[in-house]
Design a protein around this motif. Structure first.
Motif, PDB file in Angstrom:
ATOM      1  N   UNK A   1     -17.870 -83.016 -54.752  1.00 61.00           N
ATOM      2  CA  UNK A   1     -19.264 -83.895 -55.353  1.00 61.00           C
ATOM      3  C   UNK A   1     -20.356 -82.906 -55.626  1.00 61.00           C
ATOM      4  N   UNK A   2     -20.601 -81.594 -54.470  1.00 57.64           N
ATOM      5  CA  UNK A   2     -21.422 -80.256 -54.458  1.00 57.64           C
ATOM      6  C   UNK A   2     -22.105 -79.593 -55.457  1.00 57.64           C
ATOM      7  N   UNK A   3     -20.460 -79.458 -55.981  1.00 63.10           N
ATOM      8  CA  UNK A   3     -20.533 -78.529 -57.240  1.00 63.10           C
ATOM      9  C   UNK A   3     -21.194 -77.392 -56.989  1.00 63.10           C
ATOM     10  N   UNK A   4     -21.529 -76.437 -55.791  1.00 65.07           N
ATOM     11  CA  UNK A   4     -21.972 -75.605 -55.459  1.00 65.07           C
ATOM     12  C   UNK A   4     -20.892 -74.769 -54.679  1.00 65.07           C
ATOM     13  N   UNK A   5     -19.352 -75.137 -54.262  1.00 60.24           N
ATOM     14  CA  UNK A   5     -18.631 -74.633 -53.040  1.00 60.24           C
ATOM     15  C   UNK A   5     -17.506 -73.922 -54.150  1.00 60.24           C
ATOM     16  N   UNK A   6     -16.523 -73.480 -53.803  1.00 55.68           N
ATOM     17  CA  UNK A   6     -15.238 -72.971 -54.331  1.00 55.68           C
ATOM     18  C   UNK A   6     -14.524 -74.229 -53.915  1.00 55.68           C
ATOM     19  N   UNK A   7     -13.484 -74.421 -54.509  1.00 56.62           N
ATOM     20  CA  UNK A   7     -13.063 -75.576 -54.337  1.00 56.62           C
ATOM     21  C   UNK A   7     -10.997 -75.155 -53.173  1.00 56.62           C
ATOM     22  N   UNK A   8     -11.017 -75.448 -52.352  1.00 58.07           N
ATOM     23  CA  UNK A   8     -10.050 -75.334 -51.285  1.00 58.07           C
ATOM     24  C   UNK A   8     -10.691 -74.534 -50.260  1.00 58.07           C
ATOM     25  N   UNK A   9     -11.357 -74.220 -50.412  1.00 54.85           N
ATOM     26  CA  UNK A   9     -12.157 -72.857 -49.415  1.00 54.85           C
ATOM     27  C   UNK A   9     -12.100 -73.638 -47.927  1.00 54.85           C
ATOM     28  N   UNK A  10     -12.690 -74.968 -47.687  1.00 54.67           N
ATOM     29  CA  UNK A  10     -12.721 -75.469 -46.208  1.00 54.67           C
ATOM     30  C   UNK A  10     -10.803 -75.721 -45.894  1.00 54.67           C
ATOM     31  N   UNK A  11     -10.076 -75.764 -46.519  1.00 53.10           N
ATOM     32  CA  UNK A  11      -9.095 -76.076 -46.224  1.00 53.10           C
ATOM     33  C   UNK A  11      -8.019 -74.794 -45.464  1.00 53.10           C
ATOM     34  N   UNK A  12      -8.760 -73.162 -46.171  1.00 54.39           N
ATOM     35  CA  UNK A  12      -8.358 -72.075 -45.622  1.00 54.39           C
ATOM     36  C   UNK A  12      -8.956 -72.238 -43.986  1.00 54.39           C
ATOM     37  N   UNK A  13     -10.728 -72.588 -43.968  1.00 55.33           N
ATOM     38  CA  UNK A  13     -10.789 -72.749 -42.484  1.00 55.33           C
ATOM     39  C   UNK A  13     -10.134 -73.180 -41.320  1.00 55.33           C
ATOM     40  N   UNK A  14      -9.464 -74.125 -42.119  1.00 56.08           N
ATOM     41  CA  UNK A  14      -9.788 -75.508 -41.322  1.00 56.08           C
ATOM     42  C   UNK A  14      -9.333 -75.355 -39.635  1.00 56.08           C
ATOM     43  N   UNK A  15      -7.657 -74.395 -39.594  1.00 56.82           N
ATOM     44  CA  UNK A  15      -7.406 -73.305 -38.645  1.00 56.82           C
ATOM     45  C   UNK A  15      -7.612 -73.440 -37.414  1.00 56.82           C
ATOM     46  N   UNK A  16      -8.711 -72.383 -38.033  1.00 62.72           N
ATOM     47  CA  UNK A  16      -9.775 -70.820 -37.261  1.00 62.72           C
ATOM     48  C   UNK A  16     -10.690 -71.445 -36.847  1.00 62.72           C
ATOM     49  N   UNK A  17     -11.607 -72.430 -37.849  1.00 60.99           N
ATOM     50  CA  UNK A  17     -13.062 -72.264 -37.256  1.00 60.99           C
ATOM     51  C   UNK A  17     -13.123 -73.174 -35.486  1.00 60.99           C
ATOM     52  N   UNK A  18     -12.367 -74.323 -35.244  1.00 63.17           N
ATOM     53  CA  UNK A  18     -12.739 -74.719 -33.932  1.00 63.17           C
ATOM     54  C   UNK A  18     -11.336 -74.351 -32.858  1.00 63.17           C
ATOM     55  N   UNK A  19     -10.931 -72.544 -32.908  1.00 66.58           N
ATOM     56  CA  UNK A  19     -10.414 -72.155 -31.821  1.00 66.58           C
ATOM     57  C   UNK A  19     -10.068 -72.571 -30.926  1.00 66.58           C
ATOM     58  N   UNK A  20      -9.102 -72.354 -29.894  1.00 67.13           N
ATOM     59  CA  UNK A  20      -9.176 -72.643 -28.556  1.00 67.13           C
ATOM     60  C   UNK A  20     -10.054 -71.709 -27.701  1.00 67.13           C
ATOM     61  N   UNK A  21     -10.627 -70.921 -27.922  1.00 65.07           N
ATOM     62  CA  UNK A  21     -12.036 -69.992 -27.792  1.00 65.07           C
ATOM     63  C   UNK A  21     -12.909 -70.408 -27.243  1.00 65.07           C
ATOM     64  N   UNK A  22     -12.957 -71.472 -27.603  1.00 66.18           N
ATOM     65  CA  UNK A  22     -14.611 -72.842 -28.124  1.00 66.18           C
ATOM     66  C   UNK A  22     -15.114 -73.295 -27.091  1.00 66.18           C
ATOM     67  N   UNK A  23     -16.076 -73.006 -26.380  1.00 70.58           N
ATOM     68  CA  UNK A  23     -16.240 -73.697 -25.404  1.00 70.58           C
ATOM     69  C   UNK A  23     -17.546 -74.718 -25.352  1.00 70.58           C
ATOM     70  N   UNK A  24     -17.756 -75.392 -26.166  1.00 70.63           N
ATOM     71  CA  UNK A  24     -18.546 -76.525 -26.992  1.00 70.63           C
ATOM     72  C   UNK A  24     -19.667 -77.357 -25.941  1.00 70.63           C
TER      73      UNK A  24
ATOM     74  N   UNK B   1     -19.651 -69.795 -20.461  1.00 67.50           N
ATOM     75  CA  UNK B   1     -18.670 -69.926 -19.911  1.00 67.50           C
ATOM     76  C   UNK B   1     -17.545 -69.119 -20.790  1.00 67.50           C
ATOM     77  N   UNK B   2     -18.003 -69.208 -22.430  1.00 75.82           N
ATOM     78  CA  UNK B   2     -17.811 -68.075 -22.893  1.00 75.82           C
ATOM     79  C   UNK B   2     -17.896 -66.195 -22.665  1.00 75.82           C
ATOM     80  N   UNK B   3     -19.115 -65.755 -21.788  1.00 73.54           N
ATOM     81  CA  UNK B   3     -19.687 -65.417 -21.614  1.00 73.54           C
ATOM     82  C   UNK B   3     -18.182 -65.192 -20.649  1.00 73.54           C
TER      83      UNK B   3
END
Length: 203
Positions: free
Chosen positions: A139-162, A195-197
């Motif tokens: 819908x946005x038209x200003x993003x490369x299609x399927x770029x988010x799919x590649x990011x999904x396994x990486x962005x919220x990794x187990x080392x993040x302490x939210x 915690x991440x420190x």
């Protein structure tokens, strides 16, 4: 004070950041990875021949379907190395900041943890189901299609302490902003970056 929003492309981070700005009583500086990517000349970002030196978007076929892989060339790497220091300098000058990021791995996260040590930092996950993110990409038209799919396994990794994890498909940006600002008001000493420190051995 720094609020770091981490999530895949098109997960709604920028909309949430702008809503937080609108609700903040004093200036809340909105910075993001796109703020710095936009500093690159266009020919060094995308699919053109010179993009391999900057930020290159490469269509890739995987077992789960097509994705768009983002590769950093030398120009992008040194841009992002300076980005972390620039954000740290703004924070140390007593600016309130909301940062929207796409943290692919631990290297950049460790750099932020080191740079922002001693600052009050709220680490917030902005999540969203892949199907909705892909719909937003189209819908946005200003993003490369399927770029988010590649990011999904990486962005919220187990080392993040939210400090907070929020789903942008369940609530509007103003609603999420109110949740974040209420948490900030009630939590003067957030623990995620602390915690991440310890976990990363940052000193």
């Amino acid at each position: 004070m720094v609020i770091v929003l981490n999530g895949v492309s098109s997960s709604g981070k920028s909309s949430v950041a702008r809503a937080c700005q609108d609700a903040w009583a004093t200036p809340l500086l909105h910075l993001g990875v796109d703020t710095f990517v936009d500093m690159l000349p266009e020919r060094f970002c995308g699919e053109g021949p010179e993009a391999r030196y900057g930020l290159q978007f490469v269509p890739t076929q995987t077992p789960s379907g097509p994705t768009t892989e983002i590769r950093q060339g030398p120009y992008a790497k040194r841009l992002f190395a300076g980005m972390v220091g620039a954000i740290g300098a703004l924070a140390r000058a007593s600016n309130d900041i909301i940062l929207d990021e796409v943290l692919f791995g631990d290297a950049l996260l460790k750099a932020y943890v080191r740079e922002l040590r001693g600052q009050t930092v709220y680490f917030v996950a902005i999540t969203c189901p892949l199907a909705i993110v892909e719909q937003r990409e189209r819908e946005r038209g200003d993003r490369f299609i399927n770029s988010a799919k590649a990011q999904f396994p990486l962005v919220h990794g187990p080392t993040r302490a939210y400090d907070l994890e929020l789903d942008s498909s369940q609530h509007s940006p103003p609603q999420l902003a109110r949740t974040i600002l209420a948490y900030v008001a009630a939590t003067p000493v957030p623990q995620g970056f602390v915690a991440m420190e310890r976990a990363f051995g940052v000193s």
